[in-house]
Write an enzyme that holds these catalytic residues in place. Structure first.
Site, PDB file in Angstrom:
ATOM      1  N   CYS A  92      33.266  45.215  46.039  1.00 29.54           N
ATOM      2  CA  CYS A  92      33.538  46.580  46.542  1.00 29.54           C
ATOM      3  C   CYS A  92      34.622  46.451  47.608  1.00 29.54           C
ATOM      4  O   CYS A  92      34.360  46.588  48.794  1.00 29.54           O
ATOM      5  CB  CYS A  92      32.272  47.200  47.123  1.00 29.54           C
ATOM      6  SG  CYS A  92      30.848  47.173  46.006  1.00 29.54           S
ATOM      7  N   ALA A  93      35.849  46.207  47.164  1.00 33.29           N
ATOM      8  CA  ALA A  93      36.898  45.737  48.074  1.00 33.29           C
ATOM      9  C   ALA A  93      37.433  46.819  48.993  1.00 33.29           C
ATOM     10  O   ALA A  93      37.887  46.521  50.101  1.00 33.29           O
ATOM     11  CB  ALA A  93      38.048  45.133  47.262  1.00 33.29           C
TER      12      ALA A  93
ATOM     13  N   GLY B 101      40.052  44.629  53.602  1.00 36.30           N
ATOM     14  CA  GLY B 101      39.978  43.822  54.819  1.00 36.30           C
ATOM     15  C   GLY B 101      39.289  42.488  54.602  1.00 36.30           C
ATOM     16  O   GLY B 101      39.771  41.443  55.061  1.00 36.30           O
ATOM     17  N   LYS B 102      38.164  42.503  53.907  1.00 37.88           N
ATOM     18  CA  LYS B 102      37.431  41.256  53.649  1.00 37.88           C
ATOM     19  C   LYS B 102      38.116  40.427  52.560  1.00 37.88           C
ATOM     20  O   LYS B 102      38.061  39.201  52.574  1.00 37.88           O
ATOM     21  CB  LYS B 102      35.985  41.563  53.276  1.00 37.88           C
ATOM     22  CG  LYS B 102      35.233  42.284  54.389  1.00 37.88           C
ATOM     23  CD  LYS B 102      33.844  42.702  53.956  1.00 37.88           C
ATOM     24  CE  LYS B 102      33.217  43.618  54.998  1.00 37.88           C
ATOM     25  NZ  LYS B 102      33.919  44.949  55.061  1.00 37.88           N
TER      26      LYS B 102
ATOM     27  N   ASP C 240      37.489  47.635  42.854  1.00 32.41           N
ATOM     28  CA  ASP C 240      37.099  48.904  43.451  1.00 32.41           C
ATOM     29  C   ASP C 240      37.236  49.998  42.404  1.00 32.41           C
ATOM     30  O   ASP C 240      38.038  49.878  41.474  1.00 32.41           O
ATOM     31  CB  ASP C 240      37.949  49.250  44.679  1.00 32.41           C
ATOM     32  CG  ASP C 240      37.208  50.216  45.614  1.00 32.41           C
ATOM     33  OD1 ASP C 240      36.406  49.734  46.445  1.00 32.41           O
ATOM     34  OD2 ASP C 240      37.403  51.431  45.485  1.00 32.41           O
TER      35      ASP C 240
ATOM     36  N   ASP D  10      31.824  47.820  34.052  1.00 30.70           N
ATOM     37  CA  ASP D  10      33.115  47.948  33.380  1.00 30.70           C
ATOM     38  C   ASP D  10      33.408  46.673  32.576  1.00 30.70           C
ATOM     39  O   ASP D  10      33.024  45.570  32.968  1.00 30.70           O
ATOM     40  CB  ASP D  10      34.195  48.158  34.448  1.00 30.70           C
ATOM     41  CG  ASP D  10      35.538  48.575  33.882  1.00 30.70           C
ATOM     42  OD1 ASP D  10      36.119  47.799  33.103  1.00 30.70           O
ATOM     43  OD2 ASP D  10      36.014  49.673  34.223  1.00 30.70           O
TER      44      ASP D  10
ATOM     45  N   ASP E 105      29.854  44.001  49.485  1.00 28.91           N
ATOM     46  CA  ASP E 105      29.751  44.841  50.688  1.00 28.91           C
ATOM     47  C   ASP E 105      29.482  46.243  50.158  1.00 28.91           C
ATOM     48  O   ASP E 105      30.396  47.017  49.907  1.00 28.91           O
ATOM     49  CB  ASP E 105      31.051  44.772  51.492  1.00 28.91           C
ATOM     50  CG  ASP E 105      30.981  45.578  52.777  1.00 28.91           C
ATOM     51  OD1 ASP E 105      29.862  45.984  53.166  1.00 28.91           O
ATOM     52  OD2 ASP E 105      32.038  45.831  53.381  1.00 28.91           O
TER      53      ASP E 105
ATOM     54  N   CYS F 243      26.911  47.903  56.028  1.00 28.78           N
ATOM     55  CA  CYS F 243      27.092  48.290  57.440  1.00 28.78           C
ATOM     56  C   CYS F 243      26.064  49.370  57.769  1.00 28.78           C
ATOM     57  O   CYS F 243      26.362  50.338  58.460  1.00 28.78           O
ATOM     58  CB  CYS F 243      28.512  48.738  57.728  1.00 28.78           C
ATOM     59  SG  CYS F 243      29.137  50.034  56.643  1.00 28.78           S
TER      60      CYS F 243
END
Length: 419
Positions: A229-230, A234-235, A253, A284, A300, A351
């Protein structure tokens, strides 16, 4: 003293943020684009006032004796340095003096818990149940305080101390973050995106807690890694740097426009080991082609974002369907796990502060997939020389304890095939 129109501007913008699903920062950008007559100082006043009202809404409504947003804005100003007379001189026609008296005589400790915490009832109840009253209030206080500016140094271009020195030379001194070996921190806002250091790709803005998630994955050179889940990446950037620009990092994503934002960041960072893949959903065909071929996967997961309230205080006032989120999290975790080779590692992270999105998801996954086991988090932290000690197997970061956003992460490894 603020101009009369600015009180109404703050109330108008606050109304837009609370009534629409668009994030507060994007709402502000749009609002200021359509109000070009506002100067820099006026924009700053409105932005600071709106964010303050979002953080302290419950308390301010109590002071105002009203949920009317103009009254809430007035209560914010009265509790942050304005006198009743100064407020009246801006044209405010409400009961400014009554608000001042309520603020002066109120015993905050006697208020209902949710008002003390400046939280909606549903979130206050959950935090109270999970942490107990005293810690939940300490956590809420930290969540209602603006976050510092954390940066992650791009270690394929420079060492942390080099970037710290160069930023200081450009007029932006920073301190080292205590946990992330690549982190720098400033405690006030500054135009750091205009620095040569940023333009040369020496750092990215990223919360220190977020930096620890990629370290939990412990990617190695030449491996095949997926950031499931880009988002804007950032990660992904951190993973690519940890792999010394070798191997392959797949950035998945469902929104192509989010991945588009990663392209200039990759160029600036000097990374060429990242492949961006827009997918329709977690199953997918472009995901399925990698089944059983991947060394490490970072999930994430989409979540309530309750750990990021320092930056995004508008989140707590939105309707959040936790059951729907949990279903999505379970489906993504199950699909991501199928990508792993035997012996591969998956880090599931959110988060979020909420058990429904964290422990409950992992427990259900492990009950259905006995070939996976949790890697003790302290073993990872010790190997990565991160001076943190956690109880249990999960990384749990909390703003009142660690000065990061709130994060949950657990490393899950797939058993090697028996011979």
């Amino acid at each position: 003293m603020a101009k009369p129109i600015l009180l109404h501007s703050a109330a108008e913008l606050l109304q837009r943020i609370l009534s629409e699903k668009i994030p507060a920062d994007r709402q502000m950008e749009g609002y200021f684009r359509t109000h070009r007559d506002m100067g820099v100082r006026d924009r700053g006043f409105v932005a600071e006032t709106v964010y303050g009202c979002l953080r302290e809404r419950r308390w301010l409504e109590h002071i105002a004796g009203s949920a009317l947003l103009l009254d809430v804005v007035a209560a914010y100003l009265l509790t942050h340095g304005y006198s009743a007379r100064a407020l009246e001189e801006t044209g405010f026609r409400g009961d400014a003096r009554g608000m001042v008296e309520r603020a002066r005589t109120l015993d905050k400790a006697a208020l209902p818990f949710a008002i003390q915490a400046n939280m909606p009832d549903w979130l206050a109840q959950r935090l109270r149940a999970q942490f107990g009253d005293a810690e939940a209030l300490a956590l809420a206080a930290a969540l209602n305080h603006p976050a510092p500016v954390d940066m992650r140094v791009n270690t394929i271009k420079a060492r942390r101390e080099e970037v710290q020195t160069r930023l200081a030379q450009e007029g932006f001194p920073c301190e080292l973050t205590p946990y992330s070996p690549a982190g720098l921190r400033r405690h006030d806002r500054a135009p750091i995106f205009k620095t040569l250091c940023f333009k040369e790709g020496l750092f990215e803005v990223q919360d220190e807690g977020s930096q620890l998630l990629a370290l939990m994955l412990e990617p190695r050179r030449q491996e095949m890694v997926v950031d499931f889940c880009a988002g804007a990446g950032g990660k992904t950037l951190h993973l690519g740097a940890l792999m010394a620009n070798t191997g392959t990092v797949y950035a998945f994503d469902v929104l192509a426009k989010r991945l588009e934002k990663l392209k200039p960041r990759l160029r600036r960072a000097g990374l060429n080991n990242v492949r961006m893949v827009t997918i329709s959903h977690e199953r997918d065909a472009r995901v399925q082609r990698l089944k059983g071929k991947i060394d490490r996967v970072l999930v994430d997961a989409p979540c309530s974002g309750t750990g990021t309230l320092r930056r995004n205080p508008d989140i707590k006032w939105r309707d959040i369907n936790l059951a729907e989120l949990a279903d999505t999290q379970q489906r993504i975790l199950a699909a991501a796990a199928e990508l792993l080779k035997p012996g591969g590692r998956l880090v599931y992270a959110t988060c979020s502060l909420l058990q429904e999105e964290n422990e409950d998801i992992v427990e259900k996954f492990l009950a259905a997939r006995p070939e996976f086991h949790m890697v003790p988090v302290n073993e990872i932290l010790e190997r990565r020389h991160i001076p943190l000690s956690m109880t249990g197997n999960a990384l749990r970061l909390l703003p009142h304890l660690h000065q990061t956003d709130g994060f949950y992460a657990v490393a899950l490894e797939k058993e090697h095939e028996s011979r």
